[in-house]
Design a protein around this motif. Sequence first.
Motif: not given
Length: 70
Positions: A34-35, A46-48, A30
């Motif tokens: 996100a980073d 940026v989408r897990r 996560k």
Amino acid sequence: MDDVEIRDRSIRLGQFLKLANLIESGADAKALIADGMVTVNGDVEVRRGRQLEIGDVVELGGVSVRVAAG
């Protein structure tokens, strides 16, 4: 580049990072995603929950792995 085999036709990015031993936990996934530290096919992802398919290439920290059929 290493191939990492999956059982199904697709897998979520966070799960794949764990399967490929690029991270230790879902919390790690996560934060790194996100980073903007993870790329899929050369693009920052940026989408897990991004669904990966056979042939997709994931990179984290200079290590690239390809999703392969199991």
